[in-house]
Design a protein around this motif. Structure first.
Motif, PDB file in Angstrom:
ATOM      1  N   ARG A  30      83.313 120.196  53.492  1.00  0.00           N
ATOM      2  CA  ARG A  30      83.528 118.813  53.049  1.00  0.00           C
ATOM      3  C   ARG A  30      84.583 118.130  53.909  1.00  0.00           C
ATOM      4  NH1 ARG A  30      85.094 116.620  46.968  1.00  0.00           N
ATOM      5  NH2 ARG A  30      85.607 114.515  47.650  1.00  0.00           N
ATOM      6  N   SER A  31      85.655 118.853  54.196  1.00  0.00           N
ATOM      7  CA  SER A  31      86.729 118.286  55.024  1.00  0.00           C
ATOM      8  C   SER A  31      86.216 117.936  56.414  1.00  0.00           C
ATOM      9  CB  SER A  31      87.875 119.285  55.126  1.00  0.00           C
ATOM     10  OG  SER A  31      88.872 118.813  55.995  1.00  0.00           O
ATOM     11  N   LEU A  32      85.416 118.797  57.008  1.00  0.00           N
ATOM     12  CA  LEU A  32      84.853 118.538  58.334  1.00  0.00           C
ATOM     13  C   LEU A  32      83.968 117.294  58.320  1.00  0.00           C
ATOM     14  CD1 LEU A  32      83.940 122.188  59.411  1.00  0.00           C
ATOM     15  CD2 LEU A  32      85.660 120.698  60.504  1.00  0.00           C
TER      16      LEU A  32
ATOM     17  N   PRO B 243      73.391 123.979  58.686  1.00  0.00           N
ATOM     18  CA  PRO B 243      74.627 124.080  57.902  1.00  0.00           C
ATOM     19  C   PRO B 243      75.855 123.667  58.709  1.00  0.00           C
ATOM     20  CG  PRO B 243      73.281 126.034  57.611  1.00  0.00           C
ATOM     21  CD  PRO B 243      72.652 125.241  58.705  1.00  0.00           C
ATOM     22  N   VAL B 244      76.835 123.112  58.018  1.00  0.00           N
ATOM     23  CA  VAL B 244      78.039 122.564  58.651  1.00  0.00           C
ATOM     24  C   VAL B 244      78.879 123.645  59.332  1.00  0.00           C
ATOM     25  CG1 VAL B 244      80.202 121.331  58.228  1.00  0.00           C
ATOM     26  CG2 VAL B 244      78.134 120.684  56.989  1.00  0.00           C
ATOM     27  N   ILE B 245      79.071 124.767  58.658  1.00  0.00           N
ATOM     28  CA  ILE B 245      79.961 125.801  59.177  1.00  0.00           C
ATOM     29  C   ILE B 245      79.389 126.477  60.424  1.00  0.00           C
ATOM     30  CG2 ILE B 245      81.110 127.997  58.629  1.00  0.00           C
ATOM     31  CD1 ILE B 245      82.302 125.580  57.169  1.00  0.00           C
ATOM     32  N   ALA B 246      78.070 126.596  60.486  1.00  0.00           N
ATOM     33  CA  ALA B 246      77.441 127.349  61.572  1.00  0.00           C
ATOM     34  C   ALA B 246      77.539 126.652  62.926  1.00  0.00           C
ATOM     35  CB  ALA B 246      75.977 127.614  61.229  1.00  0.00           C
ATOM     36  N   VAL B 247      77.166 125.369  62.991  1.00  0.00           N
ATOM     37  CA  VAL B 247      77.107 124.634  64.254  1.00  0.00           C
ATOM     38  C   VAL B 247      77.569 123.196  64.029  1.00  0.00           C
ATOM     39  CG1 VAL B 247      75.285 126.026  65.330  1.00  0.00           C
ATOM     40  CG2 VAL B 247      74.655 124.141  63.836  1.00  0.00           C
ATOM     41  N   SER B 248      77.722 122.447  65.120  1.00  0.00           N
ATOM     42  CA  SER B 248      78.282 121.090  65.029  1.00  0.00           C
ATOM     43  C   SER B 248      77.237 120.003  64.772  1.00  0.00           C
ATOM     44  CB  SER B 248      79.044 120.763  66.316  1.00  0.00           C
ATOM     45  OG  SER B 248      78.144 120.754  67.418  1.00  0.00           O
TER      46      SER B 248
ATOM     47  N   THR C 210      69.908 105.694  55.074  1.00  0.00           N
ATOM     48  CA  THR C 210      69.813 106.939  55.847  1.00  0.00           C
ATOM     49  C   THR C 210      70.767 107.963  55.239  1.00  0.00           C
ATOM     50  OG1 THR C 210      71.452 106.072  57.430  1.00  0.00           O
ATOM     51  CG2 THR C 210      69.127 105.832  58.009  1.00  0.00           C
ATOM     52  N   ILE C 211      70.220 109.106  54.848  1.00  0.00           N
ATOM     53  CA  ILE C 211      71.021 110.129  54.180  1.00  0.00           C
ATOM     54  C   ILE C 211      70.803 111.470  54.864  1.00  0.00           C
ATOM     55  CG2 ILE C 211      71.445 111.370  52.018  1.00  0.00           C
ATOM     56  CD1 ILE C 211      70.472 108.905  50.512  1.00  0.00           C
ATOM     57  N   LEU C 212      71.905 112.112  55.197  1.00  0.00           N
ATOM     58  CA  LEU C 212      71.874 113.439  55.802  1.00  0.00           C
ATOM     59  C   LEU C 212      71.990 114.487  54.699  1.00  0.00           C
ATOM     60  CD1 LEU C 212      72.106 115.166  58.454  1.00  0.00           C
ATOM     61  CD2 LEU C 212      74.586 114.980  58.169  1.00  0.00           C
ATOM     62  N   VAL C 213      71.149 115.506  54.755  1.00  0.00           N
ATOM     63  CA  VAL C 213      71.225 116.614  53.806  1.00  0.00           C
ATOM     64  C   VAL C 213      71.558 117.874  54.603  1.00  0.00           C
ATOM     65  CG1 VAL C 213      70.015 117.973  52.053  1.00  0.00           C
ATOM     66  CG2 VAL C 213      69.535 115.519  52.283  1.00  0.00           C
ATOM     67  N   THR C 214      72.666 118.516  54.246  1.00  0.00           N
ATOM     68  CA  THR C 214      73.100 119.716  54.939  1.00  0.00           C
ATOM     69  C   THR C 214      73.676 120.693  53.926  1.00  0.00           C
ATOM     70  OG1 THR C 214      74.439 120.553  56.788  1.00  0.00           O
ATOM     71  CG2 THR C 214      75.410 118.795  55.470  1.00  0.00           C
ATOM     72  N   GLY C 215      74.030 121.872  54.403  1.00  0.00           N
ATOM     73  CA  GLY C 215      74.613 122.883  53.535  1.00  0.00           C
ATOM     74  C   GLY C 215      75.866 123.445  54.171  1.00  0.00           C
ATOM     75  N   VAL C 216      76.471 124.388  53.479  1.00  0.00           N
ATOM     76  CA  VAL C 216      77.665 125.044  54.002  1.00  0.00           C
ATOM     77  C   VAL C 216      77.254 126.193  54.919  1.00  0.00           C
ATOM     78  CG1 VAL C 216      79.785 126.280  53.395  1.00  0.00           C
ATOM     79  CG2 VAL C 216      78.963 124.412  51.941  1.00  0.00           C
ATOM     80  N   GLU C 217      76.354 127.047  54.396  1.00  0.00           N
ATOM     81  CA  GLU C 217      75.853 128.192  55.142  1.00  0.00           C
ATOM     82  C   GLU C 217      74.328 128.242  55.031  1.00  0.00           C
ATOM     83  OE1 GLU C 217      78.890 131.750  54.871  1.00  0.00           O
ATOM     84  OE2 GLU C 217      78.444 131.014  52.858  1.00  0.00           O
TER      85      GLU C 217
END
Length: 199
Positions: A194-196, A159-164, A43-50
């Motif tokens: 990345r840190s989050l 994206p990671v930065i936008a929402v949880s 299982t792999i999650l694909v996300t972005g920064v923005e």
């Protein structure tokens, strides 16, 4: 191939299988396969920064080359805010993931994509509380159902930065791919994302 013309433009691995971009996706596939030999990533999650960095396009093309490599792949659109995967493959948005989580349907609806070995679980009806749905125990059951009939499950998240949402999902998967846009994504935001995720 059932993808629409606009969707097919995003699926370079189908439109131009011999292109450098298609080869880059095959290299990514190989790197993933060799990144964890002792415990294969299922299982792999694909996300972005923005927003707008191409995470959904990356996931779709990675899913195609994995299926072409003989894997049974299930792509799941967990972006319950701005879902895209159904458009890429030219399929319906409903029924899908939210219908399974809320038990509106008795089984998880997997749509065929026109690529042998690759199915899609679309987003379903957009909910008012995406992060709560994705963090629920019922979602865990749905993810397990998706994984039962696939060699690998790829999850598309906002994206990671936008929402949880991506942070909620990161704890439920074997690995995470963070997509960044070279020359556009700010370095400090990428480091923060990345840190989050690592936390």
């Amino acid at each position: 191939m059932s993808a629409t013309t606009s969707g097919q433009n995003q699926l370079v691995t189908l439109a131009e299988p011999r292109s450098p971009a298609s080869e880059a996706y095959r290299t990514l596939r190989t790197n993933i396969q060799f990144s964890s030999l002792d415990k294969p990533l299922r299982t792999i999650l694909v996300t972005g920064v923005e927003a707008g960095e191409g995470k959904s396009t990356t996931l779709a093309n990675l899913a195609v080359v994995m299926a072409q490599g003989g894997k049974r792949v299930c792509a799941v659109d967990c972006d319950l805010r701005r879902p895209t995967l159904h458009k890429v493959f030219g399929l319906a948005a409903e029924p899908g993931l939210t219908d399974a989580i809320l038990e509106r349907s008795s089984t998880l609806v997997r749509q065929t994509t026109g690529v042998d070995g690759l199915t899609l679980v679309a987003c379903g009806q957009l909910p008012p509380n995406p992060s709560e749905l994705l963090g629920s125990r019922r979602f865990d059951d749905v993810l397990a159902e998706a994984a039962a009939d696939a060699d690998i499950v790829l999850l598309d998240a906002p994206p990671v930065i936008a929402v949880s949402d991506a942070l909620v999902l990161a704890s439920k998967v074997d690995g995470v791919i963070l997509v960044v846009n070279a020359g556009k994504t700010k370095r400090d935001l990428a480091k923060r994302a990345r840190s989050l995720l690592e936390k």
